[in-house]
Design a protein around this motif. Structure first.
Motif, PDB file in Angstrom:
ATOM      1  N   THR A 122     -11.930   1.271   5.697  1.00 20.17           N
ATOM      2  CA  THR A 122     -11.941   0.863   4.387  1.00 20.17           C
ATOM      3  C   THR A 122     -11.717  -0.732   4.175  1.00 20.17           C
ATOM      4  O   THR A 122     -12.342  -1.210   3.272  1.00 20.17           O
TER       5      THR A 122
ATOM      6  N   ASP B 292      -0.465   5.464   8.391  1.00 21.66           N
ATOM      7  CA  ASP B 292      -1.847   5.788   8.485  1.00 21.66           C
ATOM      8  C   ASP B 292      -2.705   4.558   9.016  1.00 21.66           C
ATOM      9  O   ASP B 292      -2.202   3.541   8.865  1.00 21.66           O
TER      10      ASP B 292
ATOM     11  N   VAL C 270       0.964  -1.189   0.056  1.00 21.17           N
ATOM     12  CA  VAL C 270       0.002   0.121   0.156  1.00 21.17           C
ATOM     13  C   VAL C 270       0.915   1.323   0.040  1.00 21.17           C
ATOM     14  O   VAL C 270       0.717   2.033  -0.746  1.00 21.17           O
TER      15      VAL C 270
ATOM     16  N   TRP D 230      -7.908   5.719   8.211  1.00 22.27           N
ATOM     17  CA  TRP D 230      -8.674   5.375   6.820  1.00 22.27           C
ATOM     18  C   TRP D 230      -8.421   3.982   6.533  1.00 22.27           C
ATOM     19  O   TRP D 230      -9.292   3.354   6.115  1.00 22.27           O
ATOM     20  N   PRO D 231      -7.364   3.165   6.798  1.00 23.36           N
ATOM     21  CA  PRO D 231      -7.415   1.801   6.501  1.00 23.36           C
ATOM     22  C   PRO D 231      -8.303   1.051   7.369  1.00 23.36           C
ATOM     23  O   PRO D 231      -8.761  -0.071   6.985  1.00 23.36           O
TER      24      PRO D 231
ATOM     25  N   THR E 298      -3.086  -3.267   7.422  1.00 24.25           N
ATOM     26  CA  THR E 298      -1.615  -3.017   7.660  1.00 24.25           C
ATOM     27  C   THR E 298      -1.303  -2.978   9.022  1.00 24.25           C
ATOM     28  O   THR E 298      -2.100  -3.128   9.835  1.00 24.25           O
TER      29      THR E 298
ATOM     30  N   GLN F 249       1.830   7.268   4.359  1.00 24.94           N
ATOM     31  CA  GLN F 249       0.901   5.954   4.179  1.00 24.94           C
ATOM     32  C   GLN F 249       1.304   4.813   5.026  1.00 24.94           C
ATOM     33  O   GLN F 249       0.461   4.070   5.595  1.00 24.94           O
TER      34      GLN F 249
ATOM     35  N   VAL G  36      -7.573   2.587  -0.206  1.00 24.26           N
ATOM     36  CA  VAL G  36      -6.368   3.124   0.746  1.00 24.26           C
ATOM     37  C   VAL G  36      -5.688   3.967  -0.240  1.00 24.26           C
ATOM     38  O   VAL G  36      -5.265   5.011   0.055  1.00 24.26           O
TER      39      VAL G  36
ATOM     40  N   THR H 142       0.979   3.708  -3.299  1.00 27.45           N
ATOM     41  CA  THR H 142       0.513   5.316  -2.876  1.00 27.45           C
ATOM     42  C   THR H 142       1.907   6.134  -3.234  1.00 27.45           C
ATOM     43  O   THR H 142       1.572   7.255  -3.808  1.00 27.45           O
TER      44      THR H 142
END
Length: 268
Positions: A209, A202, A71, A205-206, A217, A199, A136, A75
């Motif tokens: 979603t 993070d 991820v 948000w992960p 993650t 990222q 993500v 990103t």
């Protein structure tokens, strides 16, 4: 300011930044019974690797590590590519409304991430991406800060270089690829480091979603180590230590470009 005083200030600042890392390492290798008894300290009486090995025995740590690396890498590639193209367009291309577009991009820096999370989730859900890595990756494919850094950096590139490339028959894309990009290594290093770190760390948000635990993650997976009534502090610190290692490696590799990229991007 005397040299000894400056040296003392630097030492104090280093201690402030290094002490949490030292505490993390100590707790990660301290037996659980000592932690519960409050006997960890700055140098525990006993050391153990059970906290680290226990993680790999109980959880799919390598799977979470690969997920985070995938991820963060996707990103970073998308973010750097989009931000470079947008920054070059805003710095070197002449079109109506260029200044307004740049102001709109900058204005998004003042909007908290939490304020756009609900409409962003609805958009991703309508695209059918909930539960996939793309949910993500895509929302972070471009950032206002990255566009700003790219634009400020490209403003320092002489227009004469682009004019010479155009006279030699290059299109804007060819000039960007053959002339501008080779000069942008410090900028690319800064943008890649910022995107990768953001990222990689993070969490929220992960968590929203990604539905399948096998796709989690590392920051999200840390929640497995914290129960309702207690927490595996040794395991938490061991997982946090494993999460820090790739960031340290990336920073060490890119550090020689970091200062140059920021200084040429208009941030002092």
């Amino acid at each position: 300011m005397p040299r000894w005083l400056r040296f003392l200030v630097c030492v104090l600042v280093c201690v402030v930044f290094v002490l949490p890392l030292v505490a993390m390492v100590v707790v990660a290798f301290t037996p659980r019974d000592l932690i519960l008894d409050g006997g960890a300290g700055l140098w525990p009486s006993r050391w153990t690797t059970d906290n680290v090995t226990g993680l790999f025995d109980r959880f799919p740590v390598w799977q979470w590590f690969r997920n985070t690396l995938l991820v963060a890498s996707l990103t970073t590639v998308l973010s750097v590519s989009v931000n470079l193209a947008a920054g070059f367009a805003l710095a070197k291309l002449r079109f109506r409304g260029r200044g307004l577009v740049f102001l709109i991009v900058l204005s998004t820096l003042m909007v908290p991430v939490q304020a756009i999370m609900v409409p962003q989730f609805e958009l991703v859900a309508r695209m059918g991406l909930i539960g996939l890595f793309w949910a993500v990756v895509l929302p972070s494919a471009s950032t206002a800060l990255g566009v700003f850094l790219a634009r400020q950096f490209f403003l320092s590139v002489p227009d004469e270089l682009l004019d010479a490339a155009r006279m030699d028959g290059c299109t804007y894309w060819s000039a960007f690829r053959r002339v501008v990009l080779p000069l942008s290594r410090p900028l690319i290093a800064v943008m890649a480091l910022l995107a990768f770190m953001t990222q990689w760390n993070d969490f929220l948000w992960p968590l929203i979603t990604l539905r399948d635990p096998d796709l989690y993650t590392l920051p999200v997976a840390l929640s497995f180590l914290q129960g309702q009534y207690d927490a595996d502090y040794g395991g938490l610190m061991a997982m946090a230590l494993l999460s820090c290692v790739p960031l340290l490696i990336v920073f060490v590799v890119l550090q020689r470009f970091f200062v140059a990229g920021f200084s040429r991007s208009g941030i002092r």
